[in-house]
Design an enzyme around this catalytic site. Structure first.
Site, PDB file in Angstrom:
ATOM      1  N   ASN A  85      -3.982  15.764   5.905  1.00 60.08           N
ATOM      2  CA  ASN A  85      -4.993  15.119   6.732  1.00 60.08           C
ATOM      3  C   ASN A  85      -4.382  13.864   7.351  1.00 60.08           C
ATOM      4  OD1 ASN A  85      -6.957  17.024   5.949  1.00 60.08           O
ATOM      5  ND2 ASN A  85      -7.392  15.879   4.088  1.00 60.08           N
ATOM      6  N   GLY A  91      -9.569  13.395   8.455  1.00 62.26           N
ATOM      7  CA  GLY A  91     -10.116  13.376   7.097  1.00 62.26           C
ATOM      8  C   GLY A  91      -9.251  12.646   6.084  1.00 62.26           C
ATOM      9  N   SER A  93      -8.222   9.857   3.683  1.00 66.02           N
ATOM     10  CA  SER A  93      -8.902   8.746   3.014  1.00 66.02           C
ATOM     11  C   SER A  93      -7.941   7.904   2.182  1.00 66.02           C
ATOM     12  CB  SER A  93     -10.043   9.257   2.128  1.00 66.02           C
ATOM     13  OG  SER A  93      -9.546  10.117   1.132  1.00 66.02           O
ATOM     14  N   HIS A  98       0.357  12.660   1.568  1.00 67.24           N
ATOM     15  CA  HIS A  98       0.186  13.649   0.505  1.00 67.24           C
ATOM     16  C   HIS A  98      -0.166  14.997   1.099  1.00 67.24           C
ATOM     17  CE1 HIS A  98      -3.668  11.671   1.259  1.00 67.24           C
ATOM     18  NE2 HIS A  98      -4.249  12.826   0.948  1.00 67.24           N
ATOM     19  N   HIS A 100      -2.125  18.568   0.302  1.00 66.68           N
ATOM     20  CA  HIS A 100      -3.087  19.278  -0.540  1.00 66.68           C
ATOM     21  C   HIS A 100      -2.610  20.723  -0.704  1.00 66.68           C
ATOM     22  CE1 HIS A 100      -6.523  16.337   0.007  1.00 66.68           C
ATOM     23  NE2 HIS A 100      -5.756  16.001   1.033  1.00 66.68           N
TER      24      HIS A 100
HETATM   25  P1  DGP Z   1      -7.265  12.747   1.908  1.00 65.28           P
HETATM   26  O1  DGP Z   1      -8.717  12.790   2.243  1.00 65.28           O
HETATM   27  O2  DGP Z   1      -6.445  13.810   2.614  1.00 65.28           O
HETATM   28  O3  DGP Z   1      -6.694  11.357   2.080  1.00 65.28           O
HETATM   29  O4  DGP Z   1      -7.182  13.130   0.378  1.00 65.28           O
HETATM   30  C1  DGP Z   1      -7.237  12.202  -0.645  1.00 65.28           C
HETATM   31  C2  DGP Z   1      -7.561  12.965  -1.892  1.00 65.28           C
HETATM   32  O5  DGP Z   1      -7.225  12.163  -2.989  1.00 65.28           O
HETATM   33  C3  DGP Z   1      -9.043  13.319  -2.055  1.00 65.28           C
HETATM   34  O6  DGP Z   1      -9.183  14.739  -2.039  1.00 65.28           O
HETATM   35  C4  DGP Z   1      -9.437  12.746  -3.394  1.00 65.28           C
HETATM   36  C5  DGP Z   1      -8.113  12.414  -4.026  1.00 65.28           C
HETATM   37  N1  DGP Z   1      -8.128  11.208  -4.841  1.00 65.28           N
HETATM   38  C6  DGP Z   1      -8.519   9.967  -4.458  1.00 65.28           C
HETATM   39  N2  DGP Z   1      -8.375   9.099  -5.461  1.00 65.28           N
HETATM   40  C7  DGP Z   1      -7.859   9.807  -6.511  1.00 65.28           C
HETATM   41  C8  DGP Z   1      -7.479   9.454  -7.831  1.00 65.28           C
HETATM   42  O7  DGP Z   1      -7.569   8.307  -8.275  1.00 65.28           O
HETATM   43  N3  DGP Z   1      -6.999  10.465  -8.625  1.00 65.28           N
HETATM   44  C9  DGP Z   1      -6.876  11.739  -8.159  1.00 65.28           C
HETATM   45  N4  DGP Z   1      -6.402  12.651  -9.028  1.00 65.28           N
HETATM   46  N5  DGP Z   1      -7.207  12.106  -6.919  1.00 65.28           N
HETATM   47  C10 DGP Z   1      -7.704  11.136  -6.099  1.00 65.28           C
END
Ligand code: DGP
Length: 112
Positions: A85, A91, A93, A98, A100
């Site tokens: 994203n 999308g 955040s 990273h 997915h």
């Molecule tokens: P994006 O929306 O592409 O930036 O994805 C960020 C993802 O990161 C979202 O699916 C939730 C995940 N995420 C956010 N904070 C944490 C965390 O503290 N631990 C884990 N395991 N995942 C997290």
């Protein structure tokens, strides 16, 4: 970066369900899974977004790790999706690059 949540996961300051780790990459389960398998593959080096990516060795390391994650999660034969994203309309955040890895069910797009 001190205030980056994924850097804190890389540094083990925040716990995560680690699926795979090597010197360049960490992979851990998403806290808010969107599929039965939802693992994030994260380069340890902090890069804010895909548009700031300049060191393409990072991509090579990430894709090696994605293959390992697919095998560990047993989705390598059935199929899976890899998503990046970018910024708010994409999308994003968390502003640490990273990837997915989503699997364990049929993805909804494309249909059929
Ligand atoms: P994006 O929306 O592409 O930036 O994805 C960020 C993802 O990161 C979202 O699916 C939730 C995940 N995420 C956010 N904070 C944490 C965390 O503290 N631990 C884990 N395991 N995942 C997290």
């Amino acid at each position: 970066m001190a205030d980056c949540i994924f850097c804190r996961i890389v540094n083990k300051e925040i716990p995560s369900k680690i699926v795979y780790e090597d010197e360049n990459v960490i992979a851990f389960d998403d806290i808010n899974p969107q599929a039965p398998v939802h693992t994030l593959v994260v380069p340890k080096k902090h890069i804010n977004t895909i548009m700031e990516l300049e060191d393409y060795e990072v991509v090579s390391n990430v894709f090696k790790a994605i293959k390992k994650v697919a095998e560990i999660k047993n989705i390598d034969k059935d199929g899976f999706r890899v998503v990046v994203n970018h910024l708010s309309k994409g999308g994003q955040s968390v502003f640490h690059l990273h990837f997915h890895v989503l699997g364990g069910r049929q993805m909804l797009w494309p249909p059929g």
